[in-house]
Design an enzyme around this catalytic site. Structure first.
Site, PDB file in Angstrom:
ATOM      1  N   ASP A  33       0.858  -1.189   0.000  1.00 39.66           N
ATOM      2  CA  ASP A  33       0.000   0.000   0.000  1.00 39.66           C
ATOM      3  C   ASP A  33       0.892   1.236   0.000  1.00 39.66           C
ATOM      4  O   ASP A  33       1.858   1.313   0.763  1.00 39.66           O
ATOM      5  CB  ASP A  33      -0.909  -0.014   1.241  1.00 39.66           C
ATOM      6  CG  ASP A  33      -2.016   1.017   1.173  1.00 39.66           C
ATOM      7  OD1 ASP A  33      -1.702   2.217   0.971  1.00 39.66           O
ATOM      8  OD2 ASP A  33      -3.187   0.646   1.338  1.00 39.66           O
ATOM      9  N   ILE A  34       0.553   2.201  -0.851  1.00 37.86           N
ATOM     10  CA  ILE A  34       1.379   3.409  -0.983  1.00 37.86           C
ATOM     11  C   ILE A  34       1.269   4.306   0.254  1.00 37.86           C
ATOM     12  O   ILE A  34       2.153   5.125   0.518  1.00 37.86           O
ATOM     13  CB  ILE A  34       0.973   4.184  -2.262  1.00 37.86           C
ATOM     14  CG1 ILE A  34       2.095   5.060  -2.766  1.00 37.86           C
ATOM     15  CG2 ILE A  34      -0.281   5.016  -2.020  1.00 37.86           C
ATOM     16  CD1 ILE A  34       1.825   5.660  -4.141  1.00 37.86           C
ATOM     17  N   ASN A  89     -13.101  -3.261   2.497  1.00 32.93           N
ATOM     18  CA  ASN A  89     -14.152  -2.245   2.565  1.00 32.93           C
ATOM     19  C   ASN A  89     -15.006  -2.271   1.302  1.00 32.93           C
ATOM     20  O   ASN A  89     -14.472  -2.354   0.193  1.00 32.93           O
ATOM     21  CB  ASN A  89     -13.521  -0.853   2.702  1.00 32.93           C
ATOM     22  CG  ASN A  89     -12.654  -0.723   3.938  1.00 32.93           C
ATOM     23  OD1 ASN A  89     -12.940  -1.324   4.969  1.00 32.93           O
ATOM     24  ND2 ASN A  89     -11.588   0.065   3.845  1.00 32.93           N
ATOM     25  N   GLN A  96     -14.420   2.624   1.660  1.00 33.37           N
ATOM     26  CA  GLN A  96     -13.792   2.279   0.384  1.00 33.37           C
ATOM     27  C   GLN A  96     -13.522   3.549  -0.420  1.00 33.37           C
ATOM     28  O   GLN A  96     -14.444   4.318  -0.702  1.00 33.37           O
ATOM     29  CB  GLN A  96     -14.691   1.337  -0.431  1.00 33.37           C
ATOM     30  CG  GLN A  96     -14.034   0.875  -1.722  1.00 33.37           C
ATOM     31  CD  GLN A  96     -14.888  -0.135  -2.494  1.00 33.37           C
ATOM     32  OE1 GLN A  96     -16.082  -0.286  -2.233  1.00 33.37           O
ATOM     33  NE2 GLN A  96     -14.286  -0.813  -3.449  1.00 33.37           N
ATOM     34  N   HIS A 102     -10.398  -4.892  -2.923  1.00 33.44           N
ATOM     35  CA  HIS A 102      -9.059  -5.109  -2.360  1.00 33.44           C
ATOM     36  C   HIS A 102      -9.150  -5.514  -0.904  1.00 33.44           C
ATOM     37  O   HIS A 102     -10.045  -5.085  -0.187  1.00 33.44           O
ATOM     38  CB  HIS A 102      -8.182  -3.856  -2.509  1.00 33.44           C
ATOM     39  CG  HIS A 102      -8.798  -2.602  -1.979  1.00 33.44           C
ATOM     40  ND1 HIS A 102      -9.736  -1.879  -2.674  1.00 33.44           N
ATOM     41  CD2 HIS A 102      -8.624  -1.946  -0.808  1.00 33.44           C
ATOM     42  CE1 HIS A 102     -10.102  -0.828  -1.967  1.00 33.44           C
ATOM     43  NE2 HIS A 102      -9.444  -0.855  -0.809  1.00 33.44           N
ATOM     44  N   PHE A 103      -8.219  -6.342  -0.515  1.00 33.35           N
ATOM     45  CA  PHE A 103      -8.074  -6.752   0.876  1.00 33.35           C
ATOM     46  C   PHE A 103      -6.826  -6.076   1.422  1.00 33.35           C
ATOM     47  O   PHE A 103      -5.749  -6.202   0.835  1.00 33.35           O
ATOM     48  CB  PHE A 103      -7.904  -8.277   0.987  1.00 33.35           C
ATOM     49  CG  PHE A 103      -9.119  -9.057   0.582  1.00 33.35           C
ATOM     50  CD1 PHE A 103      -9.398  -9.297  -0.759  1.00 33.35           C
ATOM     51  CD2 PHE A 103      -9.982  -9.566   1.533  1.00 33.35           C
ATOM     52  CE1 PHE A 103     -10.518 -10.011  -1.145  1.00 33.35           C
ATOM     53  CE2 PHE A 103     -11.114 -10.291   1.166  1.00 33.35           C
ATOM     54  CZ  PHE A 103     -11.380 -10.507  -0.176  1.00 33.35           C
ATOM     55  N   HIS A 104      -6.973  -5.378   2.535  1.00 32.32           N
ATOM     56  CA  HIS A 104      -5.814  -4.846   3.244  1.00 32.32           C
ATOM     57  C   HIS A 104      -5.284  -5.944   4.165  1.00 32.32           C
ATOM     58  O   HIS A 104      -6.067  -6.620   4.836  1.00 32.32           O
ATOM     59  CB  HIS A 104      -6.213  -3.672   4.148  1.00 32.32           C
ATOM     60  CG  HIS A 104      -6.721  -2.470   3.430  1.00 32.32           C
ATOM     61  ND1 HIS A 104      -5.916  -1.397   3.132  1.00 32.32           N
ATOM     62  CD2 HIS A 104      -7.958  -2.144   2.984  1.00 32.32           C
ATOM     63  CE1 HIS A 104      -6.645  -0.459   2.526  1.00 32.32           C
ATOM     64  NE2 HIS A 104      -7.886  -0.887   2.420  1.00 32.32           N
TER      65      HIS A 104
HETATM   66  P1  5GP Z   1      -9.640   1.828   0.674  1.00 28.90           P
HETATM   67  O1  5GP Z   1      -9.802   3.032   1.566  1.00 28.90           O
HETATM   68  O2  5GP Z   1     -10.316   2.002  -0.655  1.00 28.90           O
HETATM   69  O3  5GP Z   1     -10.037   0.550   1.371  1.00 28.90           O
HETATM   70  O4  5GP Z   1      -8.085   1.692   0.446  1.00 28.90           O
HETATM   71  C1  5GP Z   1      -7.429   2.094  -0.702  1.00 28.90           C
HETATM   72  C2  5GP Z   1      -5.955   1.955  -0.424  1.00 28.90           C
HETATM   73  O5  5GP Z   1      -5.263   2.048  -1.663  1.00 28.90           O
HETATM   74  C3  5GP Z   1      -5.395   3.035   0.495  1.00 28.90           C
HETATM   75  O6  5GP Z   1      -4.847   2.440   1.657  1.00 28.90           O
HETATM   76  C4  5GP Z   1      -4.348   3.741  -0.369  1.00 28.90           C
HETATM   77  O7  5GP Z   1      -3.185   4.087   0.348  1.00 28.90           O
HETATM   78  C5  5GP Z   1      -4.047   2.698  -1.442  1.00 28.90           C
HETATM   79  N1  5GP Z   1      -3.654   3.273  -2.709  1.00 28.90           N
HETATM   80  C6  5GP Z   1      -4.314   4.236  -3.388  1.00 28.90           C
HETATM   81  N2  5GP Z   1      -3.678   4.516  -4.550  1.00 28.90           N
HETATM   82  C7  5GP Z   1      -2.602   3.701  -4.605  1.00 28.90           C
HETATM   83  C8  5GP Z   1      -1.550   3.533  -5.563  1.00 28.90           C
HETATM   84  O8  5GP Z   1      -1.491   4.188  -6.598  1.00 28.90           O
HETATM   85  N3  5GP Z   1      -0.609   2.604  -5.283  1.00 28.90           N
HETATM   86  C9  5GP Z   1      -0.661   1.851  -4.130  1.00 28.90           C
HETATM   87  N4  5GP Z   1       0.331   0.965  -3.959  1.00 28.90           N
HETATM   88  N5  5GP Z   1      -1.624   1.981  -3.211  1.00 28.90           N
HETATM   89  C10 5GP Z   1      -2.588   2.907  -3.433  1.00 28.90           C
END
Ligand code: 5GP
Ligand code: ZN
Length: 142
Positions: A33-34, A89, A96, A102-104
């Site tokens: 995750d970035i 999420n 989300q 996606h799974f964290h």
């Molecule tokens: P969400 O809040 O949708 O469950 O999580 C999305 C996740 O994607 C966030 O933790 C965010 O840091 C990650 N993310 C968003 N854009 C990028 C990207 O371009 N590259 C990577 N590696 N992670 C990303």
């Protein structure tokens, strides 16, 4: 393969955006995750574009999720985490931000301060029974 040209994770799958890839199968890709909540915070995604989990066929989710134990163990061992969360999420209200399933996988340490609000409450009289009935009906339980 379903793909959304405006989706950041589809672009990662296609190699159009650089990322730290750590693992892949025919149907899934894991990368850092970035914006990590902890070092080693991974994202595990289907290579195909689906917005939410319930849009995917069960068999597809089954194949996608098969490596989750392996991914969790690797994250835990490599980061020497005391534990980890698997978080998925669905919908803006659920947190989300990226509309691609996606799974964290989030390493956890004692006192890391991450936590979450979990304001447990009690059901009103009869509500649990009513919901059980409606859910059983929705799920075709006998
Ligand atoms: P969400 O809040 O949708 O469950 O999580 C999305 C996740 O994607 C966030 O933790 C965010 O840091 C990650 N993310 C968003 N854009 C990028 C990207 O371009 N590259 C990577 N590696 N992670 C990303
Ligand atoms: Zn996508």
């Amino acid at each position: 393969m379903p793909r959304d040209p405006n989706c950041i994770f589809c672009k990662i799958v296609a190699g159009e955006i650089p990322t730290q890839k750590v693992f892949e199968t025919d149907c899934g890709l894991a990368f850092l995750d970035i914006g990590p909540l902890a070092d080693g915070h991974l994202l595990w995604i289907p290579k195909e574009h689906y917005e939410t989990l319930h849009e995917m066929a069960g068999e597809r989710v089954g194949s996608l999720c098969a490596p989750l134990p392996q991914l969790g163990e690797a994250v835990k061992n490599v980061t020497a985490a005391a534990g980890y969360n698997v978080l998925q999420n669905n919908g803006r209200v659920a947190g989300q931000v990226v509309n691609h399933v996606h799974f964290h996988i989030i390493p956890r340490a004692e006192g890391d301060g991450l936590g979450y609000r979990w304001p447990a409450r009690e059901y009103a009289q009869g509500r649990a029974e009513e919901l059980t009935e409606r859910l059983r009906s929705a799920l075709g339980s006998t």
